[in-house]
Design an enzyme around this catalytic site. Structure first.
Site, PDB file in Angstrom:
ATOM      1  N   ARG A  46     -19.912   8.436  -1.596  1.00  0.00           N
ATOM      2  CA  ARG A  46     -19.037   9.217  -2.484  1.00  0.00           C
ATOM      3  C   ARG A  46     -19.046  10.690  -2.072  1.00  0.00           C
ATOM      4  O   ARG A  46     -18.065  11.393  -2.217  1.00  0.00           O
ATOM      5  CB  ARG A  46     -19.454   9.043  -3.954  1.00  0.00           C
ATOM      6  CG  ARG A  46     -18.736   9.996  -4.905  1.00  0.00           C
ATOM      7  CD  ARG A  46     -18.613   9.484  -6.339  1.00  0.00           C
ATOM      8  NE  ARG A  46     -19.774   8.817  -6.850  1.00  0.00           N
ATOM      9  CZ  ARG A  46     -20.922   9.418  -7.248  1.00  0.00           C
ATOM     10  NH1 ARG A  46     -21.039  10.717  -7.187  1.00  0.00           N
ATOM     11  NH2 ARG A  46     -21.922   8.694  -7.693  1.00  0.00           N
ATOM     12  N   TYR A  98       7.706  16.112  -7.712  1.00  0.00           N
ATOM     13  CA  TYR A  98       7.415  14.682  -7.623  1.00  0.00           C
ATOM     14  C   TYR A  98       7.140  14.163  -9.040  1.00  0.00           C
ATOM     15  O   TYR A  98       6.362  14.772  -9.785  1.00  0.00           O
ATOM     16  CB  TYR A  98       6.208  14.462  -6.718  1.00  0.00           C
ATOM     17  CG  TYR A  98       5.753  13.022  -6.689  1.00  0.00           C
ATOM     18  CD1 TYR A  98       6.527  12.047  -6.052  1.00  0.00           C
ATOM     19  CD2 TYR A  98       4.578  12.617  -7.313  1.00  0.00           C
ATOM     20  CE1 TYR A  98       6.123  10.724  -6.036  1.00  0.00           C
ATOM     21  CE2 TYR A  98       4.177  11.297  -7.297  1.00  0.00           C
ATOM     22  CZ  TYR A  98       4.958  10.354  -6.656  1.00  0.00           C
ATOM     23  OH  TYR A  98       4.559   9.045  -6.650  1.00  0.00           O
ATOM     24  N   ASP A 170       2.327  21.572  -2.255  1.00  0.00           N
ATOM     25  CA  ASP A 170       2.371  20.146  -1.905  1.00  0.00           C
ATOM     26  C   ASP A 170       3.181  20.038  -0.617  1.00  0.00           C
ATOM     27  O   ASP A 170       4.392  20.261  -0.611  1.00  0.00           O
ATOM     28  CB  ASP A 170       3.007  19.358  -3.053  1.00  0.00           C
ATOM     29  CG  ASP A 170       3.008  17.847  -2.806  1.00  0.00           C
ATOM     30  OD1 ASP A 170       3.062  17.436  -1.630  1.00  0.00           O
ATOM     31  OD2 ASP A 170       2.975  17.082  -3.784  1.00  0.00           O
ATOM     32  N   LYS A 195       2.265   9.012   2.696  1.00  0.00           N
ATOM     33  CA  LYS A 195       3.608   9.184   3.245  1.00  0.00           C
ATOM     34  C   LYS A 195       3.546   9.409   4.766  1.00  0.00           C
ATOM     35  O   LYS A 195       3.184   8.516   5.480  1.00  0.00           O
ATOM     36  CB  LYS A 195       4.314  10.317   2.508  1.00  0.00           C
ATOM     37  CG  LYS A 195       4.113  10.273   0.966  1.00  0.00           C
ATOM     38  CD  LYS A 195       4.696   9.038   0.305  1.00  0.00           C
ATOM     39  CE  LYS A 195       4.259   8.832  -1.152  1.00  0.00           C
ATOM     40  NZ  LYS A 195       4.472   9.938  -2.053  1.00  0.00           N
TER      41      LYS A 195
HETATM   42  C1  LIG Z   1       3.976  10.349  -3.284  1.00  0.00           C
HETATM   43  C2  LIG Z   1       3.802  11.761  -3.602  1.00  0.00           C
HETATM   44  C3  LIG Z   1       2.707  12.205  -4.364  1.00  0.00           C
HETATM   45  C4  LIG Z   1       1.690  11.241  -4.937  1.00  0.00           C
HETATM   46  O1  LIG Z   1       0.952  10.579  -3.938  1.00  0.00           O
HETATM   47  P1  LIG Z   1       0.374   9.092  -4.079  1.00  0.00           P
HETATM   48  O2  LIG Z   1      -0.302   8.890  -2.775  1.00  0.00           O
HETATM   49  O3  LIG Z   1       1.523   8.165  -4.316  1.00  0.00           O
HETATM   50  O4  LIG Z   1      -0.566   9.099  -5.226  1.00  0.00           O
HETATM   51  C5  LIG Z   1       2.590  13.569  -4.588  1.00  0.00           C
HETATM   52  N1  LIG Z   1       3.499  14.450  -4.118  1.00  0.00           N
HETATM   53  C6  LIG Z   1       4.560  14.053  -3.398  1.00  0.00           C
HETATM   54  C7  LIG Z   1       5.541  15.068  -2.899  1.00  0.00           C
HETATM   55  C8  LIG Z   1       4.752  12.701  -3.116  1.00  0.00           C
HETATM   56  O5  LIG Z   1       5.816  12.313  -2.410  1.00  0.00           O
END
Ligand SMILES: *Cc1c(COP(=O)(O)O)cnc(C)c1O
Length: 381
Positions: A46, A98, A170, A195
């Site tokens: 962890r 998001y 982000d 992604k």
């Molecule tokens: C998908 C996404 C998230 C969340 O991520 P997960 O891996 O699905 O929890 C946060 N910000 C953006 C811009 C995203 O496309």
């Protein structure tokens, strides 16, 4: 070292003596101590695990940070990030966010005593007007999801510095291949590694990246205490995905440009939102801070029927949530990612029954265009 090389050799630590080219998957929950009060550097997974550490060091280098933490999902990363703030804190966030982040902020962080204002952060003076004594941070997504609005990172960073706020970005849509927010004064970079970083629609992951020791210490403490860490195997899948990040980003972008240009010529398509089109209102700002535009497109059809026809008839492109992988995916933001956003707020942003979002993958651009074309045709009969 160049970015392409860092994707492959970003961390040169040797974790074993066999000469293995691929970093081993250290599938161990715990690590034996060589003696009383002694540690190999690894005590319990962890806190740290060699496979995950390899990934984290690579991501930190790619983003030009000093530390990166790997989480089980992007949302886990953002949830941990919110633990930095005490009840009473106020955070300003991009309004075209998001959907999951919006849900976390409005339903969970709010319950924990944080308050939020959502604003179009591409408008710096409107953003500045919302700053109050309790404000602690500005949380920006650029370009935004799904409307592709671009925030001027240097300008918002300057604003944050003036008021002693943390700038959080982000960077999921562009990845460090096209945009490095820390270079523009951001304090924390957030990723959904699910992604583009992973890139194969097969693994969930998230990251926080920082360029400051004190922030790293604070976040590491929350990280090891709350435990939403990435597993060794998923860390390995991410490491493997990142090796091809540079080539994937280039090619996916190339495909996206072709598709955006084609969509613009279609009678049933009313508008195309792609930052790489010179007609995009934020094309110039984007040119100042990125080395590319990515491969996310959203577009508005002439009617709800056309939008449904496309979703129901695409064959190569798949109707599925998520983005950034080698497979092209199309989504209906209104029903999927943005379903939890109040209708009025959503429609004011242009997220209506005619809007579709396309994540352009690595298939041949000609096949993707032919697929969209037949889906548009299929609806006519
Ligand atoms: C998908 C996404 C998230 C969340 O991520 P997960 O891996 O699905 O929890 C946060 N910000 C953006 C811009 C995203 O496309």
């Amino acid at each position: 070292m160049e970015f392409d090389t860092l994707c492959i050799h970003g961390n040169d630590t040797r974790y074993d003596s066999t000469g293995a080219i691929s970093v081993p998957i250290f599938q161990s929950a715990t690590f034996a101590h060589p003696g009383v009060g002694l540690s190999t550097g690894y005590d319990y997974s962890r806190l740290q695990n060699p496979t995950r550490e390899h990934l984290e060091k690579t991501i930190a280098k790619l983003e030009n940070g000093i530390d990166a933490m790997a989480f089980s999902t992007g949302m886990a990363a953002i949830a941990v990030l919110m633990e930095l703030f005490c009840p009473g804190s106020h955070i300003i966030a991009s309004d075209d966010l998001y959907g999951g982040s919006h849900r976390l902020f409005s339903h969970i962080s709010a319950k924990n005593g944080l308050s939020f204002d959502f604003v179009d952060t591409s408008d710096i003076s409107k953003t500045a007007e919302l700053i109050k004594p309790e404000t602690k941070a500005i949380f920006v997504e650029t370009p935004t999801n799904p409307m592709m609005q671009v925030t001027d990172l240097a300008a918002v960073s300057e604003l944050c510095k003036q008021h002693g706020l943390l700038l959080i970005v982000d960077n999921t849509f562009l990845t460090p291949y096209f945009q490095k927010p820390l270079n523009f004064g951001a304090d924390i970079v957030v990723h959904s590694g699910t992604k583009y970083l992973g890139g194969h629609n097969d693994t969930l992951a998230g990251f926080l990246v920082v360029s400051d020791e004190a922030l790293s210490e604070k976040l590491r403490f929350i990280y090891k205490t709350t435990g939403a860490c990435l597993s060794p195997f998923d860390s390995w899948l991410m490491i493997r995905g990142i090796k091809t990040l540079a080539v994937r980003m280039e090619r996916q972008q190339e495909n996206a440009v072709k598709i955006a240009q084609w969509l613009r010529t279609q009678k049933k398509i009313r508008s195309v939102h792609y930052v790489g089109l010179p007609a995009h209102p934020h094309y110039e700002v984007s040119m100042k801070q990125t080395t590319g535009f990515g491969a996310m497109i959203s577009f508005e059809t002439d009617s709800e029927r056309t939008a449904l026809d496309i979703l129901e008839h695409v064959k190569v492109i798949q109707y599925a949530e998520s983005l950034g992988g080698v497979e092209s995916l199309i989504t209906y933001p209104m029903l999927q990612t943005h379903a939890d956003i109040p209708k009025q707020e959503r429609e004011a942003k242009g997220i209506n029954e005619r809007l579709l979002r396309l994540s352009v993958g690595l298939e041949a651009a000609s096949d993707l265009i032919a697929d969209l074309e037949q889906a548009l045709e299929a609806g006519r009969t």
